[in-house]
Design a protein around this motif. Sequence first.
Motif, PDB file in Angstrom:
ATOM      1  N   ASN A 109       0.822  -1.205   0.000  1.00 45.47           N
ATOM      2  CA  ASN A 109       0.000   0.000   0.000  1.00 45.47           C
ATOM      3  C   ASN A 109       0.858   1.259   0.000  1.00 45.47           C
ATOM      4  OD1 ASN A 109      -2.408  -1.409  -0.073  1.00 45.47           O
ATOM      5  ND2 ASN A 109      -2.702  -1.397   2.144  1.00 45.47           N
ATOM      6  N   ASN A 110       1.958   1.235   0.739  1.00 50.36           N
ATOM      7  CA  ASN A 110       2.879   2.373   0.711  1.00 50.36           C
ATOM      8  C   ASN A 110       3.444   2.591  -0.688  1.00 50.36           C
ATOM      9  OD1 ASN A 110       4.308   1.811   4.030  1.00 50.36           O
ATOM     10  ND2 ASN A 110       2.547   3.023   3.412  1.00 50.36           N
ATOM     11  N   LYS A 158       0.724   3.930  -3.319  1.00 51.03           N
ATOM     12  CA  LYS A 158       0.439   5.363  -3.180  1.00 51.03           C
ATOM     13  C   LYS A 158       1.385   6.185  -4.053  1.00 51.03           C
ATOM     14  CE  LYS A 158      -1.367   5.169   1.543  1.00 51.03           C
ATOM     15  NZ  LYS A 158      -1.102   5.517   2.970  1.00 51.03           N
ATOM     16  N   CYS A 159       2.603   5.718  -4.196  1.00 45.88           N
ATOM     17  CA  CYS A 159       3.585   6.413  -5.047  1.00 45.88           C
ATOM     18  C   CYS A 159       3.366   6.072  -6.517  1.00 45.88           C
ATOM     19  CB  CYS A 159       4.999   6.022  -4.647  1.00 45.88           C
ATOM     20  SG  CYS A 159       5.410   6.287  -2.929  1.00 45.88           S
ATOM     21  N   ALA A 178       0.344   7.826  -7.932  1.00 46.28           N
ATOM     22  CA  ALA A 178       0.176   9.246  -7.603  1.00 46.28           C
ATOM     23  C   ALA A 178       0.175  10.084  -8.877  1.00 46.28           C
ATOM     24  CB  ALA A 178       1.300   9.709  -6.676  1.00 46.28           C
ATOM     25  N   HIS A 193       9.511   7.143  -0.141  1.00 43.74           N
ATOM     26  CA  HIS A 193       9.258   5.701  -0.044  1.00 43.74           C
ATOM     27  C   HIS A 193      10.560   4.908  -0.069  1.00 43.74           C
ATOM     28  CE1 HIS A 193       7.289   1.850  -0.554  1.00 43.74           C
ATOM     29  NE2 HIS A 193       7.919   1.644  -1.696  1.00 43.74           N
TER      30      HIS A 193
END
Length: 237
Positions: free
Chosen positions: A114-115, A118-119, A122, A134
């Motif tokens: 999930n981290n 998000k990148c 984006a 990240h």
Amino acid sequence: MGSTEQVITVGYWDIRGLAAPIRMMCCYAGAQWENVMYSIDKKEGGGWESKWFSEAKPKLRTKNALINLPYLQHNQKTITQTNAVLQYCGTLLGLGENGTDCLQLLCQVMDLRNNAVKCFYASKDQYPALIEGHMGKSVPAHYTKFENWLKQQNTTFLLGEKPSAPDFHLWEMLDQHEILAKEHKTDSFIKDYPCLTKLHATLRACPELKSYFDGPLYKLPINNKMANFGAKPITPA
């Protein structure tokens, strides 16, 4: 091992994404399975369209009101949500125990994913700052947790000397980040984590997965067409 007499159907986008560890598990176990993939394309005037939304999802919703991608069908069951599918596969295919340790590891890998996502998805103007954070903070924090877990267990894989459900998802995330490191011309993310390096290399070398790595599934794009990273097919080194 659970009954695998009926063919397993795995449904997902035509990318690696969340389905890669599920496909890997099916290949590793030598299961009879069917790979169903959906494409997504730009619409005229903006936005995206796919037969997944217009045709497949409404039909599958009649079998499971929670339906989303990925999904798995087996023995008249339709299962969705990634961790639920991975746990079901683990039990069905005889790939390790599926108790509390398995669940907490699956959740931890999902935190890492999930981290990253998000990148990856984006906006283009936000991507440079997000991916720098990240790579510099999020990845080392997650990798340290997994490295220390493996040291505590003193095992090659997360739950023993044979791979189980969370190993396949963790392997996929390690591999994606190695590809990310090459794209950003930075050092390997796992080079300072010997236990993770061993896990990644050992699973990659499993003869049960040779057909997966040599075939088209491993070469699929990591992410979908709108992503900042991994939107193109993989060219293995």
